[in-house]
Design a protein around this motif. Structure first.
Motif, PDB file in Angstrom:
ATOM      1  N   LEU A   1       0.987  -1.250   0.110  1.00 24.29           N
ATOM      2  CA  LEU A   1       0.131  -0.089   0.137  1.00 24.29           C
ATOM      3  C   LEU A   1       1.073   1.269   0.047  1.00 24.29           C
ATOM      4  CD1 LEU A   1      -2.894  -0.962   2.552  1.00 24.29           C
ATOM      5  CD2 LEU A   1      -3.107  -0.449   0.108  1.00 24.29           C
ATOM      6  N   SER A   2       0.668   2.043  -0.864  1.00 25.70           N
ATOM      7  CA  SER A   2       1.209   3.546  -0.817  1.00 25.70           C
ATOM      8  C   SER A   2       0.064   4.446  -0.500  1.00 25.70           C
ATOM      9  CB  SER A   2       1.851   3.956  -1.925  1.00 25.70           C
ATOM     10  OG  SER A   2       1.249   3.808  -3.046  1.00 25.70           O
ATOM     11  N   GLN A   3       0.522   5.705  -0.038  1.00 26.74           N
ATOM     12  CA  GLN A   3      -0.501   6.786   0.564  1.00 26.74           C
ATOM     13  C   GLN A   3       0.117   8.132  -0.092  1.00 26.74           C
ATOM     14  OE1 GLN A   3      -0.878   7.422   4.662  1.00 26.74           O
ATOM     15  NE2 GLN A   3      -3.220   7.266   4.301  1.00 26.74           N
ATOM     16  N   ASN A   4      -0.852   8.936  -0.423  1.00 25.55           N
ATOM     17  CA  ASN A   4      -0.536  10.512  -0.791  1.00 25.55           C
ATOM     18  C   ASN A   4      -0.762  11.265   0.286  1.00 25.55           C
ATOM     19  OD1 ASN A   4       0.055  12.178  -2.791  1.00 25.55           O
ATOM     20  ND2 ASN A   4      -1.166  11.202  -4.202  1.00 25.55           N
ATOM     21  N   THR A   5      -0.419  12.536   0.124  1.00 25.23           N
ATOM     22  CA  THR A   5      -0.320  13.396   1.198  1.00 25.23           C
ATOM     23  C   THR A   5      -1.701  13.588   1.648  1.00 25.23           C
ATOM     24  OG1 THR A   5      -0.154  15.103  -0.561  1.00 25.23           O
ATOM     25  CG2 THR A   5       1.695  14.436   0.676  1.00 25.23           C
ATOM     26  N   ASP A   6      -2.818  13.603   0.794  1.00 28.80           N
ATOM     27  CA  ASP A   6      -4.076  13.835   1.249  1.00 28.80           C
ATOM     28  C   ASP A   6      -4.752  12.643   1.723  1.00 28.80           C
ATOM     29  OD1 ASP A   6      -4.434  12.152  -0.955  1.00 28.80           O
ATOM     30  OD2 ASP A   6      -5.764  13.476  -2.269  1.00 28.80           O
ATOM     31  N   GLY A   7      -4.079  11.651   2.106  1.00 26.81           N
ATOM     32  CA  GLY A   7      -4.630  10.177   2.790  1.00 26.81           C
ATOM     33  C   GLY A   7      -5.051   9.418   1.687  1.00 26.81           C
ATOM     34  N   SER A   8      -5.117   9.530   0.390  1.00 28.27           N
ATOM     35  CA  SER A   8      -5.518   8.563  -0.389  1.00 28.27           C
ATOM     36  C   SER A   8      -4.693   7.451  -0.575  1.00 28.27           C
ATOM     37  CB  SER A   8      -5.914   9.174  -1.956  1.00 28.27           C
ATOM     38  OG  SER A   8      -4.723   9.808  -2.347  1.00 28.27           O
ATOM     39  N   LEU A   9      -5.276   6.228  -0.847  1.00 28.82           N
ATOM     40  CA  LEU A   9      -4.380   5.055  -0.649  1.00 28.82           C
ATOM     41  C   LEU A   9      -4.661   4.298  -2.155  1.00 28.82           C
ATOM     42  CD1 LEU A   9      -5.953   3.347   2.333  1.00 28.82           C
ATOM     43  CD2 LEU A   9      -3.833   4.134   2.208  1.00 28.82           C
ATOM     44  N   PHE A  10      -3.260   3.693  -2.459  1.00 28.56           N
ATOM     45  CA  PHE A  10      -3.097   3.054  -3.656  1.00 28.56           C
ATOM     46  C   PHE A  10      -2.752   1.525  -3.251  1.00 28.56           C
ATOM     47  CE2 PHE A  10      -2.456   7.423  -4.089  1.00 28.56           C
ATOM     48  CZ  PHE A  10      -3.337   7.777  -5.399  1.00 28.56           C
ATOM     49  N   LEU A  11      -3.206   0.495  -3.900  1.00 27.03           N
ATOM     50  CA  LEU A  11      -2.967  -0.763  -3.742  1.00 27.03           C
ATOM     51  C   LEU A  11      -2.094  -1.545  -4.951  1.00 27.03           C
ATOM     52  CD1 LEU A  11      -3.247  -3.542  -2.299  1.00 27.03           C
ATOM     53  CD2 LEU A  11      -5.438  -3.956  -3.417  1.00 27.03           C
ATOM     54  N   TRP A  12      -1.068  -1.961  -4.780  1.00 29.75           N
ATOM     55  CA  TRP A  12      -0.110  -2.563  -5.582  1.00 29.75           C
ATOM     56  C   TRP A  12      -0.232  -4.030  -5.399  1.00 29.75           C
ATOM     57  CZ3 TRP A  12       3.040   0.876  -8.954  1.00 29.75           C
ATOM     58  CH2 TRP A  12       3.191   2.213  -8.171  1.00 29.75           C
ATOM     59  N   ILE A  13      -0.264  -4.804  -6.392  1.00 29.72           N
ATOM     60  CA  ILE A  13      -0.430  -6.361  -6.146  1.00 29.72           C
ATOM     61  C   ILE A  13       0.592  -7.018  -7.257  1.00 29.72           C
ATOM     62  CG2 ILE A  13      -1.596  -8.417  -6.028  1.00 29.72           C
ATOM     63  CD1 ILE A  13      -3.703  -7.188  -4.905  1.00 29.72           C
ATOM     64  N   ILE A  14       1.596  -7.713  -6.935  1.00 32.74           N
ATOM     65  CA  ILE A  14       2.647  -8.250  -7.958  1.00 32.74           C
ATOM     66  C   ILE A  14       2.190  -9.825  -7.941  1.00 32.74           C
ATOM     67  CG2 ILE A  14       4.975  -8.392  -8.803  1.00 32.74           C
ATOM     68  CD1 ILE A  14       4.036  -5.650  -8.173  1.00 32.74           C
TER      69      ILE A  14
END
Length: 718
Positions: A642-655
């Protein structure tokens, strides 16, 4: 102050020019192809030995052409200043200042495998010693001319001041370095008598009698020498930075290492934390052909570089784009193990780097060298510069990464891992000296085994330098055999203030200057762990038989390794035994925190065997420490971040690093609340969502990247 240079959204390209390749007649065409394919960044080796062809005579023609072509085609350039490639005339003129090995052998210039040009030496530090003022002045004149020539060029992005930050463990023992070593010791100890006492030498009567040690072992003088050598080479790095910055304050200072802090920090000075602290942008070299393509290996390198960068931008500075032939690292391995690069390999390797936080990517070659032992290696384009299926994949990733639609994704940063693996450089230095004769690699095996142990359970284990422990709640401490009193007190306070520490055996057995503590655990850590040593055995050659049960167990013994230390619980509680009934595991509450002490190295056991009982041990440790994964996947062969932006939004990476397509269920930790899949950034497989569970299809050697959002529940008026 000048305006800082603005870089692309994601710098993407390669090391293009390493004199004498590629051929001059192909340059214009290659740059046009690179621009068409979405490449926006190059690095070139500006080699002192290829430019200052005679004293004061400079041949810049090839490099001027590279820079002008880059500007024409919208490609920015990092100037790798290679003062480690010395002119042959300089090696002769300053022969009194060449690097010298401990046996008195001076280094000589030789061909460089990575460029097939002369002026290089054994190791990466160059043949001439910068501790000689004449050499430093000559190198400084070259650097000054280089910076003044290109600092305002429209293609210039900055300078790479150290290519693969490391050096040979054999240098330097010359007269100039010895004099500098004596000054370093004077600063540390003040008076000669203090040095006599610290080194157990007792009879030096003048500083001139003190010389670099020729016998390496676990002695105070050798600890000082290894530390001085690292300090000295990184001082040379700082000198280059200061010189460049005094002439150019708008372009970036970059450097990149080899992600070697776990295995060669002590022997070759590969200290990623120290190197990254000096650069604006840091990076790492990682090619599967040399290291192996098991996913954990690259993940560990990305995670290590991210940790060392401490929030700075970092790049995958040299990423594999083509095969590697005839090198000793590949002999005997299957061709699928990184030896023959397929387009899908490039895709999955690069997605691992991006998921781990890398925000720039360069290949070691744009097209391969045509001569020397590294002919044909690493480049995504063909030997003649034409496109390949690998370069087509690279181009598609380059264009994707620099599209405006990916900006918010690439501005995000990985979340902190659920558990930290404690890194103590002084432990590695001492272990390097302690195990030098026996050629044991226990430190690296333990560190890598701990990383794999958690990685294989779907956990993101972060590498945590001991100076950074305040940021973490739970730490795992592999192979903790040596520690200073200062750091032992720091760890004790961290636990007392609420930290959870899981330590393997013999914590701080060796203290300051490598001296064994008479009460174990040493440095008052017996109070922290609530136990004292009952017995210890240092027999790594027959350590495969070490095993213990943990927390009742299931009949299967957890395998240890390295050494064996049993305990008498004082204020702690026994939670595991060796087969002879002696206590192997002790848990303890200390202040607001708690500890778990294990009397051997289950990390080494896991590294060597991947035994199911050891895998279960790491799961139990996580449960004991109340650690839950950020993301749960129904298929353990996949990896999620999981990564997160400064506004709190989340991004999910699956490999999916495997070759087969996989359907998996995905569930985020409750700590994130309900998250709804909002947008697919990368991936072609379908997905569905029911409540907080996602279900997605991942093709082989591919990734799936999505944005997540918290649904807004509208309140009705009452």
């Amino acid at each position: 102050m000048s305006t800082k240079r603005v870089l692309p959204q994601l710098p993407y390209g390669a090391v293009y020019f390493r004199k004498s390749n590629p051929p001059r007649e192909d340059w214009e065409r290659d740059y046009a192809v690179a621009q068409e394919d979405g490449m926006n960044f190059n690095r070139h080796w500006f080699m002192w030995g290829a430019i200052e062809t005679a004293p004061g005579v400079f041949d810049w023609a090839d490099y001027d052409r590279q820079m002008d072509l880059a500007a024409k085609h919208g490609i920015m350039t990092i100037i790798a200043e290679m003062i480690t490639s010395v002119p042959e005339w300089a090696a002769d003129m300053y022969s009194h200042a060449v690097h010298v090995k401990s046996d008195g052998t001076p280094l000589r210039t030789q061909m460089g495998a990575s460029s097939a040009t002369g002026g290089f030496s054994e190791g990466s530090q160059g043949v001439l010693c910068l501790d000689c003022s004449e050499v430093k002045e000559a190198a400084g004149r070259f650097l000054t001319g280089l910076v003044l020539r290109y600092k305002d060029h429209p293609a210039t992005a900055g300078y790479d001041v150290w290519n693969e930050c490391n050096y040979s463990p054999h240098v330097c023992h010359c007269q100039y370095t010895n004099e500098k070593f004596r000054r370093w010791l004077e600063t540390k100890y003040g008076i000669l008598q203090a040095l006599n006492q610290a080194w157990n030498r007792y009879s030096y009567t003048s500083w001139e009698q003190v010389r670099s040690p020729h016998q390496m072992g676990p002695y105070p003088e050798c600890l000082d020498w290894v530390q001085f050598t690292k300090d000295n080479f990184y001082e040379h790095m700082q000198w280059r930075i200061d010189l460049i910055r005094s002439l150019d304050d708008k372009n970036i200072i970059a450097a990149h290492g080899i992600a070697g802090s776990i295995n060669v920090m002590a022997s070759m000075g590969a200290d990623d934390w120290l190197a990254a602290s000096k650069a604006d942008v840091y990076g790492f070299t990682w090619v599967a052909s040399r290291k192996g393509s098991e996913p954990w290996k690259q993940w560990h390198a990305v995670d290590l570089t991210r940790a060392a960068s401490r929030g700075k931008t970092f790049w995958h500075a040299e990423a594999q784009g083509g095969p590697l032939w005839l090198q000793p690292q590949v002999v005997g391995r299957p061709k699928e193990d990184g030896r023959v690069t397929e387009p899908e390999d490039i895709r999955v390797w690069q997605m691992i780097s991006f998921a781990g936080g890398a925000r720039g990517l360069l290949f070691p070659r744009w097209r391969p060298l045509l001569d020397g032992p590294l002919f044909g290696a690493f480049g995504p384009y063909a030997m003649d510069g034409t496109r390949t299926d690998r370069s087509e994949m690279a181009g598609s990733i380059a264009r994707w990464a620099n599209a405006a639609e990916q900006r918010e994704l690439l501005e995000s940063a990985p979340l902190q891992g659920e558990i930290g693996i404690l890194v103590v450089p002084e432990t590695q230095i001492f272990d390097y000296l302690l195990n030098r004769e026996g050629k044991n690699e226990l430190y690296a095996q333990a560190m890598w085994g701990a990383y794999q142990g958690f990685f294989d359970q779907g956990i993101q284990p972060d590498w945590v330098h001991i100076d950074d422990i305040a940021q973490y709640r739970v730490l795992y401490w592999p192979y903790p055999i040596m520690l200073s009193q200062e750091y032992a007190a720091l760890l004790g306070r961290w636990v007392e203030n609420g930290g959870t520490l899981i330590s393997e055996g013999c914590p701080a057995y060796f203290g300051d200057r490598g001296k064994v503590g008479t009460l174990q655990p040493n440095h008052h850590l017996d109070v922290v762990f609530g136990a004292v040593e009952a017995e210890v055995q240092f027999m790594p050659d027959i350590a495969d038989g070490i095993a213990f049960d943990f927390d009742g167990g299931s009949g299967s013994k957890v395998l240890g390794g390295g050494f064996r230390q049993s305990y008498k619980a004082t204020s702690g509680r026994s939670l595991g035994q060796f087969p002879d009934g002696s206590t192997a595991v002790v848990e303890h509450t200390h202040g607001k925190g708690k500890t778990l002490l294990i009397g051997t190295f289950p990390s080494i056991g896991y590294y060597k065997t991947h035994d199911t009982a050891n895998a279960a041990f790491f799961l139990k440790v996580l449960d004991w420490a109340e650690v839950t994964p950020h993301v749960r996947l129904s298929d353990p062969s996949l990896q999620a971040r999981l990564s997160q932006n400064t506004d709190g939004s989340l991004f999910l990476w699956i490999i999916n690093p495997g070759r087969e397509s996989i359907m998996t269920n995905i569930k985020l930790s409750d700590m994130f609340g309900l998250q709804v899949a909002d947008r697919v950034y990368w991936g072609t497989g379908g997905y569905s969502q029911e409540g907080s569970t996602l279900r997605a299809a991942l093709p082989g050697r591919d990734a799936w990247v999505i944005g997540l959002r918290s649904p807004v529940i509208k309140q009705g008026r009452g």
